[in-house]
Design a protein around this motif. Structure first.
Motif, PDB file in Angstrom:
ATOM      1  N   MET A 122       0.827  -1.210   0.000  1.00  0.00           N
ATOM      2  CA  MET A 122       0.000   0.000   0.000  1.00  0.00           C
ATOM      3  C   MET A 122       0.863   1.263   0.000  1.00  0.00           C
ATOM      4  O   MET A 122       0.385   2.346  -0.336  1.00  0.00           O
ATOM      5  N   GLY A 123       2.117   1.137   0.415  1.00  0.00           N
ATOM      6  CA  GLY A 123       3.050   2.251   0.305  1.00  0.00           C
ATOM      7  C   GLY A 123       2.819   3.416   1.243  1.00  0.00           C
ATOM      8  O   GLY A 123       3.273   4.532   0.985  1.00  0.00           O
ATOM      9  N   ASN A 124       2.132   3.186   2.362  1.00  0.00           N
ATOM     10  CA  ASN A 124       1.872   4.266   3.318  1.00  0.00           C
ATOM     11  C   ASN A 124       2.771   4.081   4.535  1.00  0.00           C
ATOM     12  O   ASN A 124       2.600   3.136   5.316  1.00  0.00           O
ATOM     13  N   ALA A 125       3.727   4.986   4.706  1.00  0.00           N
ATOM     14  CA  ALA A 125       4.719   4.846   5.770  1.00  0.00           C
ATOM     15  C   ALA A 125       4.090   4.874   7.161  1.00  0.00           C
ATOM     16  O   ALA A 125       4.468   4.095   8.046  1.00  0.00           O
ATOM     17  N   ALA A 126       3.123   5.761   7.368  1.00  0.00           N
ATOM     18  CA  ALA A 126       2.483   5.867   8.686  1.00  0.00           C
ATOM     19  C   ALA A 126       1.754   4.571   9.039  1.00  0.00           C
ATOM     20  O   ALA A 126       1.762   4.137  10.199  1.00  0.00           O
ATOM     21  N   LEU A 127       1.141   3.946   8.051  1.00  0.00           N
ATOM     22  CA  LEU A 127       0.444   2.684   8.282  1.00  0.00           C
ATOM     23  C   LEU A 127       1.432   1.583   8.638  1.00  0.00           C
ATOM     24  O   LEU A 127       1.209   0.815   9.586  1.00  0.00           O
ATOM     25  N   LEU A 128       2.534   1.507   7.914  1.00  0.00           N
ATOM     26  CA  LEU A 128       3.539   0.489   8.201  1.00  0.00           C
ATOM     27  C   LEU A 128       4.133   0.706   9.595  1.00  0.00           C
ATOM     28  O   LEU A 128       4.355  -0.258  10.341  1.00  0.00           O
ATOM     29  N   GLU A 129       4.385   1.949   9.950  1.00  0.00           N
ATOM     30  CA  GLU A 129       4.903   2.248  11.295  1.00  0.00           C
ATOM     31  C   GLU A 129       3.936   1.763  12.368  1.00  0.00           C
ATOM     32  O   GLU A 129       4.346   1.206  13.391  1.00  0.00           O
ATOM     33  N   ALA A 130       2.640   1.977  12.138  1.00  0.00           N
ATOM     34  CA  ALA A 130       1.628   1.527  13.101  1.00  0.00           C
ATOM     35  C   ALA A 130       1.650   0.005  13.222  1.00  0.00           C
ATOM     36  O   ALA A 130       1.570  -0.547  14.327  1.00  0.00           O
ATOM     37  N   ALA A 131       1.764  -0.667  12.089  1.00  0.00           N
ATOM     38  CA  ALA A 131       1.794  -2.133  12.097  1.00  0.00           C
ATOM     39  C   ALA A 131       3.029  -2.661  12.823  1.00  0.00           C
ATOM     40  O   ALA A 131       2.959  -3.653  13.556  1.00  0.00           O
ATOM     41  N   LEU A 132       4.153  -1.988  12.645  1.00  0.00           N
ATOM     42  CA  LEU A 132       5.417  -2.457  13.221  1.00  0.00           C
ATOM     43  C   LEU A 132       5.536  -2.190  14.722  1.00  0.00           C
ATOM     44  O   LEU A 132       6.522  -2.565  15.344  1.00  0.00           O
ATOM     45  N   LYS A 133       4.529  -1.563  15.312  1.00  0.00           N
ATOM     46  CA  LYS A 133       4.520  -1.410  16.767  1.00  0.00           C
ATOM     47  C   LYS A 133       4.306  -2.760  17.447  1.00  0.00           C
ATOM     48  O   LYS A 133       4.618  -2.939  18.619  1.00  0.00           O
ATOM     49  N   HIS A 134       3.741  -3.702  16.689  1.00  0.00           N
ATOM     50  CA  HIS A 134       3.599  -5.073  17.184  1.00  0.00           C
ATOM     51  C   HIS A 134       4.819  -5.879  16.738  1.00  0.00           C
ATOM     52  O   HIS A 134       5.447  -5.568  15.729  1.00  0.00           O
ATOM     53  N   LYS A 135       5.129  -6.917  17.471  1.00  0.00           N
ATOM     54  CA  LYS A 135       6.296  -7.734  17.142  1.00  0.00           C
ATOM     55  C   LYS A 135       5.952  -8.751  16.060  1.00  0.00           C
ATOM     56  O   LYS A 135       4.891  -9.355  16.074  1.00  0.00           O
ATOM     57  N   PHE A 136       6.897  -8.922  15.147  1.00  0.00           N
ATOM     58  CA  PHE A 136       6.765  -9.922  14.098  1.00  0.00           C
ATOM     59  C   PHE A 136       7.951 -10.872  14.157  1.00  0.00           C
ATOM     60  O   PHE A 136       9.053 -10.495  14.595  1.00  0.00           O
ATOM     61  N   ALA A 137       7.736 -12.080  13.708  1.00  0.00           N
ATOM     62  CA  ALA A 137       8.831 -13.041  13.614  1.00  0.00           C
ATOM     63  C   ALA A 137       9.849 -12.536  12.587  1.00  0.00           C
ATOM     64  O   ALA A 137       9.469 -11.879  11.607  1.00  0.00           O
ATOM     65  N   PRO A 138      11.125 -12.816  12.793  1.00  0.00           N
ATOM     66  CA  PRO A 138      12.147 -12.375  11.825  1.00  0.00           C
ATOM     67  C   PRO A 138      11.819 -12.786  10.391  1.00  0.00           C
ATOM     68  O   PRO A 138      12.068 -12.023   9.458  1.00  0.00           O
ATOM     69  N   ALA A 139      11.260 -13.980  10.220  1.00  0.00           N
ATOM     70  CA  ALA A 139      10.942 -14.442   8.868  1.00  0.00           C
ATOM     71  C   ALA A 139       9.872 -13.564   8.224  1.00  0.00           C
ATOM     72  O   ALA A 139       9.924 -13.298   7.015  1.00  0.00           O
ATOM     73  N   ASP A 140       8.907 -13.096   9.016  1.00  0.00           N
ATOM     74  CA  ASP A 140       7.864 -12.216   8.483  1.00  0.00           C
ATOM     75  C   ASP A 140       8.448 -10.865   8.094  1.00  0.00           C
ATOM     76  O   ASP A 140       8.091 -10.297   7.055  1.00  0.00           O
ATOM     77  N   LEU A 141       9.330 -10.348   8.933  1.00  0.00           N
ATOM     78  CA  LEU A 141       9.975  -9.065   8.620  1.00  0.00           C
ATOM     79  C   LEU A 141      10.849  -9.184   7.376  1.00  0.00           C
ATOM     80  O   LEU A 141      10.864  -8.286   6.527  1.00  0.00           O
ATOM     81  N   GLU A 142      11.558 -10.296   7.280  1.00  0.00           N
ATOM     82  CA  GLU A 142      12.409 -10.516   6.110  1.00  0.00           C
ATOM     83  C   GLU A 142      11.564 -10.597   4.839  1.00  0.00           C
ATOM     84  O   GLU A 142      11.915 -10.016   3.800  1.00  0.00           O
ATOM     85  N   GLY A 143      10.439 -11.301   4.916  1.00  0.00           N
ATOM     86  CA  GLY A 143       9.557 -11.410   3.753  1.00  0.00           C
ATOM     87  C   GLY A 143       9.005 -10.055   3.339  1.00  0.00           C
ATOM     88  O   GLY A 143       8.908  -9.752   2.144  1.00  0.00           O
ATOM     89  N   ALA A 144       8.644  -9.229   4.321  1.00  0.00           N
ATOM     90  CA  ALA A 144       8.124  -7.894   4.016  1.00  0.00           C
ATOM     91  C   ALA A 144       9.209  -7.012   3.402  1.00  0.00           C
ATOM     92  O   ALA A 144       8.942  -6.239   2.482  1.00  0.00           O
ATOM     93  N   LEU A 145      10.443  -7.134   3.910  1.00  0.00           N
ATOM     94  CA  LEU A 145      11.556  -6.352   3.358  1.00  0.00           C
ATOM     95  C   LEU A 145      11.834  -6.787   1.918  1.00  0.00           C
ATOM     96  O   LEU A 145      12.087  -5.942   1.038  1.00  0.00           O
TER      97      LEU A 145
END
Length: 210
Positions: A122-145
């Motif tokens: 979706m390309g919205n930085a504020a939305l991604l920041e809000a989502a990243l306030k919760h913890k994600f598994a490293p594999a999920d973060l890697e996939g998103a990156l």
């Protein structure tokens, strides 16, 4: 005759269901009517035969103002219907209702790794920041990156790296291999045909009617 009609109309009024009325108003995006029904005590969590609430119908039909009002009034954001088997957060992401997704996250809804990828898209930085306030598994973060790098969203990639996303290994696939994946697929768990399209060297997935 007039008396007969009056009796019929009175009978219709006696059997009116405030929950169903709220469900219909939310589906149609009738903000003023939704407010009126809520003030009269209509139940927020009324469900139709498919388990869809007024909030679900507002999101499904892209009525962001109605959805935000229902969330503000305490509507449950953790609902999955029995027909599409789609969750509310999936619907809000698919419809790209950024403010609604933010409000749902603020209400405690956490995203899966797949939904985090949708957020990146979706390309919205504020939305991604809000989502990243919760913890994600490293594999999920890697996939998103990896998704952010693939679609060249540098600002999204920077936020994910800041959140601790491991650097992904990017494999290059030949054009012939990419083209071989294109086609129509079906799943026992999703009642919709899925098309995979090869456009400009990228695979895109689309469910029928979505």
């Amino acid at each position: 005759m007039k008396l007969f009609l009056s009796i019929i109309l009175a009978g219709v009024g006696l059997f009116a269901d405030p929950g169903e009325d709220l469900h219909t108003a939310a589906r149609r995006g009738q903000l003023a009517e939704v407010k009126k029904l809520l003030e009269a005590g209509a139940p927020l969590e009324w469900k139709n035969q498919y388990g869809s609430t007024p909030l679900f119908m507002a999101v499904f039909n892209r009525h962001a103002e109605v959805a935000l009002l229902l969330l503000e009034k305490g509507a449950n954001p953790n609902v999955t219907d029995t027909f599409y088997k789609s969750s509310l957060i999936d619907g809000a992401l698919q419809k790209q209702l950024i403010d609604v997704v933010k409000a749902m996250i603020a209400k405690g809804v956490t995203l899966t790794g797949r939904q985090l990828n949708m957020t990146v898209g979706m390309g919205n930085a504020a939305l991604l920041e809000a989502a990243l306030k919760h913890k994600f598994a490293p594999a999920d973060l890697e996939g998103a990156l990896k998704a952010a790098i693939t679609v060249k969203k540098d600002d999204m990639a920077a936020l994910l790296r800041k959140a601790g996303a491991p650097e992904p290994k990017i494999e290059k696939v030949s054009a012939e291999t990419m083209a071989s994946y294109a086609g129509e697929y079906v799943s026992q768990t999703i009642p919709l045909p899925i098309k995979i399209l090869n456009e400009d060297g990228q695979l895109k997935i689309q469910a029928e009617g979505q």
